[in-house]
Design a protein around this motif. Structure first.
Motif, PDB file in Angstrom:
ATOM      1  N   ILE A  20       0.854  -0.725   0.304  1.00  0.00           N
ATOM      2  CA  ILE A  20       0.025   0.207   0.297  1.00  0.00           C
ATOM      3  C   ILE A  20       0.844   1.197  -0.530  1.00  0.00           C
ATOM      4  O   ILE A  20       1.004   1.617  -0.251  1.00  0.00           O
ATOM      5  CB  ILE A  20      -0.864  -0.223   1.736  1.00  0.00           C
ATOM      6  N   GLY A  21       1.447   1.196   0.614  1.00  0.00           N
ATOM      7  CA  GLY A  21       2.645   2.635   0.640  1.00  0.00           C
ATOM      8  C   GLY A  21       2.307   3.144   2.606  1.00  0.00           C
ATOM      9  O   GLY A  21       0.910   3.075   2.302  1.00  0.00           O
ATOM     10  N   PHE A  22       3.578   3.779   2.730  1.00  0.00           N
ATOM     11  CA  PHE A  22       2.652   4.220   3.900  1.00  0.00           C
ATOM     12  C   PHE A  22       1.578   5.598   3.735  1.00  0.00           C
ATOM     13  O   PHE A  22       2.140   6.427   2.687  1.00  0.00           O
ATOM     14  CB  PHE A  22       3.610   5.063   4.537  1.00  0.00           C
ATOM     15  N   PRO A  23       0.648   5.766   4.108  1.00  0.00           N
ATOM     16  CA  PRO A  23       0.038   6.737   3.849  1.00  0.00           C
ATOM     17  C   PRO A  23       0.616   8.437   2.751  1.00  0.00           C
ATOM     18  O   PRO A  23       1.541   9.072   4.230  1.00  0.00           O
ATOM     19  CB  PRO A  23      -1.298   7.248   4.750  1.00  0.00           C
ATOM     20  N   SER A  24      -0.014   9.630   2.410  1.00  0.00           N
ATOM     21  CA  SER A  24       1.099  10.100   2.182  1.00  0.00           C
ATOM     22  C   SER A  24       0.397  11.176   0.815  1.00  0.00           C
ATOM     23  O   SER A  24      -0.951  10.439   0.350  1.00  0.00           O
ATOM     24  CB  SER A  24       2.207  10.375   1.367  1.00  0.00           C
ATOM     25  N   ALA A  25       0.569  12.056   1.030  1.00  0.00           N
ATOM     26  CA  ALA A  25       0.424  13.017  -0.656  1.00  0.00           C
ATOM     27  C   ALA A  25       1.445  13.408  -1.022  1.00  0.00           C
ATOM     28  O   ALA A  25       2.161  13.982  -0.837  1.00  0.00           O
ATOM     29  CB  ALA A  25      -0.741  14.009  -0.088  1.00  0.00           C
ATOM     30  N   GLN A  67      -4.965   6.884   3.192  1.00  0.00           N
ATOM     31  CA  GLN A  67      -5.008   6.593   4.635  1.00  0.00           C
ATOM     32  C   GLN A  67      -5.920   5.982   4.296  1.00  0.00           C
ATOM     33  O   GLN A  67      -5.766   4.742   5.321  1.00  0.00           O
ATOM     34  CB  GLN A  67      -4.968   7.717   5.648  1.00  0.00           C
ATOM     35  N   ALA A  68      -7.179   5.382   4.282  1.00  0.00           N
ATOM     36  CA  ALA A  68      -8.013   4.888   4.044  1.00  0.00           C
ATOM     37  C   ALA A  68      -8.149   3.724   3.705  1.00  0.00           C
ATOM     38  O   ALA A  68      -8.332   2.544   4.164  1.00  0.00           O
ATOM     39  CB  ALA A  68      -9.794   5.888   3.027  1.00  0.00           C
ATOM     40  N   ALA A  73      -6.389  -2.515   4.472  1.00  0.00           N
ATOM     41  CA  ALA A  73      -5.486  -3.586   3.953  1.00  0.00           C
ATOM     42  C   ALA A  73      -4.825  -3.687   5.649  1.00  0.00           C
ATOM     43  O   ALA A  73      -5.774  -4.975   6.050  1.00  0.00           O
ATOM     44  CB  ALA A  73      -4.837  -3.004   3.589  1.00  0.00           C
ATOM     45  N   ASP A  74      -5.092  -2.910   6.762  1.00  0.00           N
ATOM     46  CA  ASP A  74      -4.336  -3.210   8.008  1.00  0.00           C
ATOM     47  C   ASP A  74      -5.466  -3.983   8.328  1.00  0.00           C
ATOM     48  O   ASP A  74      -5.774  -4.813   9.052  1.00  0.00           O
ATOM     49  CB  ASP A  74      -4.922  -1.764   8.438  1.00  0.00           C
TER      50      ASP A  74
END
Length: 153
Positions: A20-25, A67-68, A73-74
């Motif tokens: 997924i990759g860490f949440p980011s923008a 993040q969602a 996935a979490d």
């Protein structure tokens, strides 16, 4: 238990990060692509300037979507549950260590067990050469030697 749960939590986090990759923008700032990893970073970089409001809104929406995706996935793989279990085990281990330190040893084996608990909890590796780990290992060996000498036969 804590170490096992920590390894599991790290494995699951690595899986999430890889898939997924860490949440980011990502935004363009001064002609450069900048990746931001929290709403706080987005707001600090883009401030409250009305000129940046559309960019900020898009970055916040992108971050929220990522993040969602991470959160879904979490839940599917159980990363947060594993992290909670690890924290609970660490808290329990800490409580047991506190109880151990408050309980008087009545035998050399009890003293050795206390030192062994300190060693296992505190040293970074089994061959850590920094003070006080070699000294504690030596004290445990001394206690074992004394115990062997005191045993009959």
């Amino acid at each position: 238990m804590t170490e096992r749960l920590c390894r599991e939590q790290r494995r699951l986090e690595r899986k999430l990060a890889e898939t997924i990759g860490f949440p980011s923008a990502t935004i363009l700032s001064n002609g450069e692509s900048v990746t931001l990893h929290s709403l706080k970073e987005i707001r600090e970089l883009l401030g409250v300037d009305p000129i940046d409001s559309a960019v900020r809104a898009k970055a916040e929406a992108d971050f929220a979507a990522h993040q969602a995706h991470w959160d879904a996935a979490d839940r599917e793989i159980g990363y947060s549950a594993a992290m909670r279990a690890e924290h609970e085990a660490a808290n329990r281990a800490e409580a047991l260590l506190e109880e151990l330190s408050e309980t008087a040893a009545t035998t050399l084996a009890g003293v050795a067990a206390k030192l062994d608990a300190i060693l296992k909890e505190g040293q970074s590796s089994e061959d850590d050469a920094e003070f006080p780990w070699p000294q504690i290992r030596s004290a445990i060996e001394d206690i074992a030697g004394i115990s062997r000498q005191r045993e009959p036969g």
